[in-house]
Design an enzyme around this catalytic site. Structure first.
Site, PDB file in Angstrom:
ATOM      1  N   ASP A 317      73.262  -8.509  -0.983  1.00 59.57           N
ATOM      2  CA  ASP A 317      73.222  -8.805   0.445  1.00 59.57           C
ATOM      3  C   ASP A 317      72.069  -9.750   0.720  1.00 59.57           C
ATOM      4  OD1 ASP A 317      75.355  -7.509   1.547  1.00 59.57           O
ATOM      5  OD2 ASP A 317      74.338  -5.567   1.484  1.00 59.57           O
ATOM      6  N   PHE A 388      62.933 -11.411  26.525  1.00 59.57           N
ATOM      7  CA  PHE A 388      64.164 -11.763  25.817  1.00 59.57           C
ATOM      8  C   PHE A 388      65.183 -10.644  25.978  1.00 59.57           C
ATOM      9  CE2 PHE A 388      66.921 -11.579  22.128  1.00 59.57           C
ATOM     10  CZ  PHE A 388      67.313 -12.906  22.002  1.00 59.57           C
ATOM     11  N   ALA A 390      69.467  -9.655  25.123  1.00 61.98           N
ATOM     12  CA  ALA A 390      70.621 -10.103  24.353  1.00 61.98           C
ATOM     13  C   ALA A 390      71.595 -10.874  25.224  1.00 61.98           C
ATOM     14  CB  ALA A 390      71.318  -8.908  23.718  1.00 61.98           C
ATOM     15  N   MET A 394      67.336 -15.718  26.060  1.00 62.91           N
ATOM     16  CA  MET A 394      66.197 -16.606  26.354  1.00 62.91           C
ATOM     17  C   MET A 394      65.011 -15.744  26.680  1.00 62.91           C
ATOM     18  SD  MET A 394      67.263 -19.764  28.812  1.00 62.91           S
ATOM     19  CE  MET A 394      67.645 -18.723  30.187  1.00 62.91           C
ATOM     20  N   SER A 395      63.855 -16.284  26.456  1.00 60.17           N
ATOM     21  CA  SER A 395      62.653 -15.650  26.997  1.00 60.17           C
ATOM     22  C   SER A 395      61.806 -16.765  27.598  1.00 60.17           C
ATOM     23  CB  SER A 395      61.887 -14.923  25.891  1.00 60.17           C
ATOM     24  OG  SER A 395      61.385 -15.876  24.962  1.00 60.17           O
ATOM     25  N   ASP A 538      75.406   0.019   2.440  1.00 68.48           N
ATOM     26  CA  ASP A 538      74.943   1.188   3.170  1.00 68.48           C
ATOM     27  C   ASP A 538      75.924   1.649   4.237  1.00 68.48           C
ATOM     28  OD1 ASP A 538      74.563  -0.981   4.751  1.00 68.48           O
ATOM     29  OD2 ASP A 538      72.417  -0.683   5.070  1.00 68.48           O
TER      30      ASP A 538
END
Lengths: 703, 553
Positions: A317, A388, A390, A394-395, A538
């Site tokens: 991975d 920020f 989702a 942006m922040s 996992d």
């Protein structure tokens, strides 16, 4: 993507966790405590499983009888050393098992009698009753609160809790377990540190993960592996050949006028049959499993460890294995007419309210590369922070300055572009080119824009976020390539990004935008070509692939389904360990081969000791074969037998530790091992037997 | 020209000639074993015996065919000997005694050609031609057929079919052995080997005595005797007889013939598995043993102590004056390393170490280069053992040519290496334990023991040469040596075919840098070491009581 609640797995070193029995090679205490076990294993019903040593035991019985019938110092010396040979062989196995037992005891201590609070009618009602943990059935629901021990394996179906899993993993940092998703599995015997969870029991009593672990490290469920069986067949046939050679020697010797005593014939058989490898074979197998345990990997079968040595293809991975968990800011690329410093300053400002790892890496980059001190949010007054999320992706910050509100925004290129255009600005062509350039290179572009007062906002430039390949990975992959192992990187990234990282990391191939189905298809494709595939996983959706792979290493942080599907569990949940597992598998096979070679090569010297001793009396010419100039026939034969026994003891540490393994191609490995164990096996016994003879010759009755 | 120099030149010419033949002959055999085309005459034959020439067999069926064919051959040969007095061309020979007939039938069917009888005074021309010579062809072909099946085990994947025995047998006889034999029989005739249907001629010698000179179709049998690594002489004296081997050139040619097919087969192997380097590695090991053994033998024969031997320039006892020491040593080495068993000198008269070498050569299992086919499959089995141990040392489940060597494969390989030593040692041990059989020895002490050891080694390894000295034409020796030959030939074949079946079913593992390379000098050295140690360790005590005890003073 991994849940942010879980602490990133800590890079563990080779050293075992503190409470584990370390690889202390030959603790004299362990030898002493293993002695009773070694003697117990003299039971012929146990011995018969090891044909080589069974022949030695039968030989010991025969010499004992003839020593009683015709006592002499020589007869008793051979008899005693033959019994010691058998005991030493058992000791090797007992010591190897003993180390596992010590680990099992540690585990067993965690299996104290826990009481479980079983929920009777969950989720309809919260009625509970107290039952013993051992009475829990599959599908029961139990509630566990802070400070309590989780009574059995299961999945969290309600709530979130931090859990101390150090009893199993040796890792003291607590982990988060929550209902739903890939972090829902809990293990019986671990302790809830905070909050309250409801667990649905997923194992039957006596078959929990800890029970299986105990059985594994104790070697109770140990079965001979395919390769071990094949080697045993070869050793058994060599034993038969030598047995026949010696049995038929007697009429030939009688004809020559030198009939041999039973003692001498038995001594010759024991000296010739491959006792060294026969004695150490099972210890090597147990120790191989044990070396994995010391690295906090549990192999469900010895077969899996062997398969690890044969692996042709590693599926790795990307995140966590090849790259560090998160992307990091690597560069600021300003738009036309904007200085780098200005961009860096804006980027830093806009990231102060971004607590994601990416955001923090921007602040770090601004500081390390441009000397901008990280400003605390509190020191800027009149600032409105835009954190920020989702949704906005942006922040930024709005600063109340004299000339109006200074707004700075940073975020995904699309979001910031929208913000700029919505407020009447445009993103220049040059900036768009920068964004495309970074994407093409496999990085993630973050756009930085600012707006003063009511003016149209302008794009200041782009932050180049990239995956950071772990240090030393390229060398590791080169090493694997030399060993003949192909590495394939698995990632959810788009092909472009994947390609760039694959090239940087030096893997042989990659699978981009990988779905579990893709993974499965890839494994099957490789296997169709006769290759053995290893992978880590996992999630529950990894389970089919883990089951399909020849070596499937499930992360301990993963779901129960993943752990059930794989044939190994890494308690540290460190995917990089796959490489170490492969090395341990190889080391196991090499140790077997090396000791077999050593054992067979030893016979040459033993012949030179024993044959002249047997026949020089009738054919004085054969005295020339006594090139070690051994003192007398009896001392020569005794010395050979003593050497034969002592070499087993001498090689126990090697069998337990495994021979030295340096990753390299087959030819150089073979050259080295033939040199050390082939030629070494030819020469060492000449020296050893001579040295023993120098001592033994002073024993009255042997001179 | 000194005999030593001549010996060297002969050896060099031999290596050159064998090297020249390696590729064309090896490729030719590979082609005839793999092509799908049948000759018209072959198609006719298949129709007669009721075989579908295009249908491949599973290994048990292949094995049944081999065993059935050999059983019928054995019975036929036995009956032919027992009834020869009523048949044509018996040249006044009586029916062969039952135990001799059994021993001879087994001997020729197993490609051993151990002869407990004297050819010219026991077998008529019909038995020689229709019985023994035919077996010379087909027993050699059976060996090649078995190795073809084993190679197919390596080359085929996921199948249970390893070829068709009847097709292999027919093609090997018709396309390989017959044409070569015809050509070389003519060459031999041209160089003085006889070919006629005469009986005995009584002639008066110069000294005034009368002597009985035998005749017979010798050349036609001589060519296949060497080519098929058979070794059964038309005459008792075998290749020391001037009618079988008249001069230095025929002697050289016979050595060449008995080596040529076995030394070319590794090429066939390399060609069929698609990697000629694999063939080179195998032939290198074979060549190494052959060269080393020939050199040691010459050394032992030429530099033996003792005043008489020194005066004669070496151990000339039992050697033909017309060949000399070097050429005789070369012949003795080649015949014992190839399971041929033809002799042009008395092995009983070799020096202790020289004689010991001939025994040791056979004990190697007839693999350097060994009998036709049997030499290569014997070597491949040892290669499997070597790969198994070495493969572990490179940290992988051992694999040879992409096929994994698991417990099933090791079971058959182990049984193979177990078989012959068991027969040799048990047979020798029995003979030494029975007072009546010990009486058959001509010599006492170590040399007498060597004679018995030689007999059982030769029979079990299907060599067929004799040390001499010992009287073996007794019921006990004929029976036990017959059994030794039978088991020594067919038990290994069972294991080889089973192994072939097991290998063919596998899916090959692709080679990577982590795979043990089996075509490099390192592997050649390793395989040589395994051959030497596996054999040396098994037989060392027996050798110590025979030739080593005799040779060390």
């Amino acid at each position: 993507m991994s849940s942010t609640l879980t602490p990133t797995p800590v890079e563990t070193t080779e050293a075992a966790a503190p409470h584990r029995v370390s690889g202390g090679l030959l603790d004299p205490k362990l030898i002493l405590s293993s002695l009773p076990d070694a003697v117990k294993k003299l039971d012929p019903r146990v011995m018969v499983k090891n044909p080589v040593m069974f022949v030695v035991e039968v030989g010991s019985v025969v010499t004992t009888v003839s020593a009683i019938a015709n006592p002499s110092v020589f007869a008793w010396a051979i008899t005693i050393w033959l019994w010691l040979t058998t005991v030493f062989a058992n000791l090797a196995e007992a010591v190897a098992e003993g180390r596992g037992k010590a680990q099992a005891d540690t585990l067993r201590r965690t299996k104290t009698d826990t009481t479980a609070r079983r929920l009777l009618n969950w989720p309809a009602a919260q009625d509970e009753e107290e039952v013993s943990a051992t009475a829990l059935q599959l599908g029961d629901h139990v509630v566990v609160e802070a400070g309590q021990i989780i009574p059995g394996d299961g999945d969290v179906v309600e709530g979130v809790a931090s859990v101390d899993e150090s009893a199993i993993t040796g890792e003291s940092a607590p982990v988060i377990r929550e209902s739903g998703g890939d972090r829902s599995a809990v293990t019986g015997g671990t302790k809830v540190l905070s909050d309250r969870i409801v667990v649905k029991i997923s194992s039957e009593p006596g078959k929990t993960f800890i029970d299986r672990m105990i059985a594994l490290v104790e070697g109770a469920s140990r079965q001979k592996t395919p390769n071990e069986i094949a080697l045993n067949i070869l050793l058994a046939s060599l034993t038969i050949v030598f047995l026949i050679a010696v049995v038929t020697l007697q009429p030939m010797a009688t004809f020559a006028g030198a009939p041999q005593s039973m003692i001498v014939l038995v001594a010759l058989v024991v000296a010739l049959i491959p006792t060294t490898i026969g004695a150490l074979l099972s210890a090597i197998g147990i120790a191989g499993m044990d070396r994995l345990v010391q690295r906090n990997v549990l192999a469900m079968s010895g077969r899996a460890v062997e398969a690890a040595g044969d692996v042709n293809t590693l599926l790795l991975d990307k995140t966590g294995t090849i790259t560090l968990g998160n992307r990091q800011a690597a560069e600021f690329q300003p738009a036309k007419g904007v200085s780098v410093d200005e961009l860096a300053d804006a980027a830093q400002l806009s990231s102060l309210a971004d607590e994601t790892p990416e955001g923090r890496s921007i602040v770090v980059l601004a500081k390390t590369e441009y000397g901008l001190r990280a400003r605390a949010q509190g020191e800027l007054t009149h600032a409105t922070w835009v954190p920020f999320t989702a949704q906005t992706r942006m922040s930024g910050v709005d600063l109340d300055e004299a000339d109006g509100v200074h707004s700075v925004r940073k975020g995904a290129a699309g979001s910031v572009t929208n913000w700029v255009t919505e407020n009447g600005g445009t993103v220049g062509k040059d900036v768009a080119e920068l964004v495309d350039g970074i994407s093409a290179a496999g990085g993630t572009p973050l756009l930085v824009a600012s707006r003063i007062g009511a003016k149209a906002p302008r794009a200041l430039g782009v932050i180049y976020l990239k995956d950071v390949v772990k240090e030393g990975m390229k060398e590791r992959f080169d090493e694997l390539r030399r060993m003949g192992i192909k590495t394939i990187m698995i990632t959810g990234d788009n092909p472009l990004t994947a390609k760039a990282i694959a090239e940087e990391a030096g893997v042989d191939d990659f699978l981009a935008e990988a779905t579990p189905e893709d993974k499965m298809a890839l494994i099957k494709k490789e296997q169709e070509g006769g290759k053995l595939v290893a992978m880590t996983g996992d999630g529950t959706n990894d389970a089919p692939a883990l089951a399909q792979a020849d070596v499937g290493v499930a992360m301990n942080t993963g779901t129960m389904a993943a752990k059930e599907a794989g044939n190994m569990v890494d308690l540290d949940s460190n995917p990089t360990k796959l490489i170490e597992i492969v090395e341990i598998g190889k080391q196991l096979l090499i140790t077997r081969g090396a000791l077999t070679t050593f054992s067979i090569a030893n016979d040459v010297a033993k012949y030179f000791a024993i044959i002249p001793a047997m026949f020089a009396s009738v054919y004085p010419g054969l005295g020339h074969l006594n090139i070690m100039a051994l003192h007398s026939p009896t001392s020569a034969i005794t010395s050979a037998i003593i050497f034969n026994a002592l070499v087993i003891i001498g090689l126990i540490p090697l069998a337990l530790r495994g021979v030295k393994y340096r990753p390299s191609d087959a030819s150089s490995l073979l050259r080295r091992n033939i040199g050390v164990y082939g030629f070494g096996g030819l020469i060492v016994p000449f020296i050893g037997i001579k040295l023993i003879d120098l001592v033994v010759q002073f024993i009255p009755g042997l001179s | 020209m000194s005999s030593t120099l001549a010996g060297w030149l002969q050896a060099v010419a031999l290596v050159g000639a064998l090297a020249l033949c390696y590729r064309p002959l090896g490729d030719y055999i590979a082609k005839l074993l793999t092509t799908a085309k049948h000759l018209r005459v072959e198609r006719g034959l298949y129709r007669v015996i009721g075989v579908d020439g295009d249908a491949d067999q599973r290994w048990p069926s292949y094995l049944r065919s081999v065993l059935a064919f050999s059983a019928v051959s054995l019975l036929f040969l036995y009956l032919l000997q027992r009834t020869q007095q009523w048949l044509l061309l018996s040249v006044d020979n009586k029916a062969v005694e039952a135990h001799t007939a059994w021993n001879t039938a087994v001997s020729f069917v197993t490609n051993t050609n151990w002869q407990s009888y004297s050819g010219e005074s026991t077998m008529g021309h019909l038995v020689q031609m229709a019985g023994l010579a035919v077996q010379n062809f087909v027993s050699a072909a059976v060996g090649i057929a078995i190795v073809a099946a084993l190679i197919r085990g390596f080359t085929r994947n996921r199948t249970d079919r390893i070829g068709n025995f009847w097709v292999d047998l027919t093609r090997i006889v018709l396309r390989l052995l017959l044409p070569l034999s015809i050509v070389f029989a003519l060459v031999l005739v041209a160089n003085g080997v006889i070919q006629n249907f005469h009986g005995f001629h009584d002639i008066a010698t110069l000294g005034g005595d009368t002597q009985s000179i035998p005749g017979g179709p010798v050349a036609s049998q001589e060519a296949i005797k060497e080519l098929g690594t058979n070794g059964g002489g038309f005459f008792n004296a075998n290749s020391a007889h001037p009618f079988e081997n008249p001069n230095g050139f025929t002697n050289w040619l016979e050595i060449f013939l008995l080596l040529v097919i076995s030394f070319a087969l590794p090429r066939t192997f390399g060609k069929m598995v698609g990697d000629n380097r694999q063939g080179y590695a195998i032939v290198a090991v074979m060549g190494l043993f052959w060269v080393a053994s020939a050199a040691l033998m010459t050394l032992a024969e030429q530099h033996h102590g003792g005043a008489a031997l020194q005066a004669a320039g070496g151990a000339m006892e039992g050697k033909e004056q017309r060949f000399g020491i070097a050429a005789s040593s070369l012949f003795a080495t080649s015949t014992t390393l190839t399971s041929t068993g033809a002799v042009d000198a008395a092995h009983d008269s070799l020096t202790p170490f020289g004689g010991g070498l001939t025994i040791f050569n056979m004990m190697l299992g007839e693999i350097a280069p060994g009998g036709t086919g049997s030499g290569l499959y014997g070597m491949l089995i040892l290669a499997i053992v070597a790969v198994f141990v070495a493969g572990l040392m490179v940290g992988r489940t051992p694999e040879y040519l992409g096929k994994k060597l698991g417990s099933r494969e090791m079971k058959f390989a182990s049984l193979y290496i177990l078989t012959t030593p068991t027969i040799v040692l048990v047979g020798t041990g029995l003979a030494m334990a029975l007072p009546g059989e010990r009486a058959g020895m001509l010599n006492s002490g170590a040399h007498g023991f060597s004679e018995v050891l030689y007999a059982f080694t030769s029979a079990s390894n299907n060599n067929g040469s004799a040390f001499g000295g010992i009287t073996v034409n007794t019921e006990w020796y004929d029976t036990t040596l017959g059994l030794a030959m039978l088991f020594g030939r067919f038990l290994p074949m069972v294991f080889v075919l089973a192994l072939a079946g097991s290998l063919a079913q596998q899916q090959p593992v692709p080679a990577t840098p982590g795979t043990l390379p089996t075509h490099k000098p390192l592997f050649v050295g390793l395989l040589s070491g395994v051959v030497l140690i596996v054999v040396g360790l098994t037989y060392f005590p027996a050798l110590a009581l025979g030739p080593i005890a005799e040779g060390l003073h």
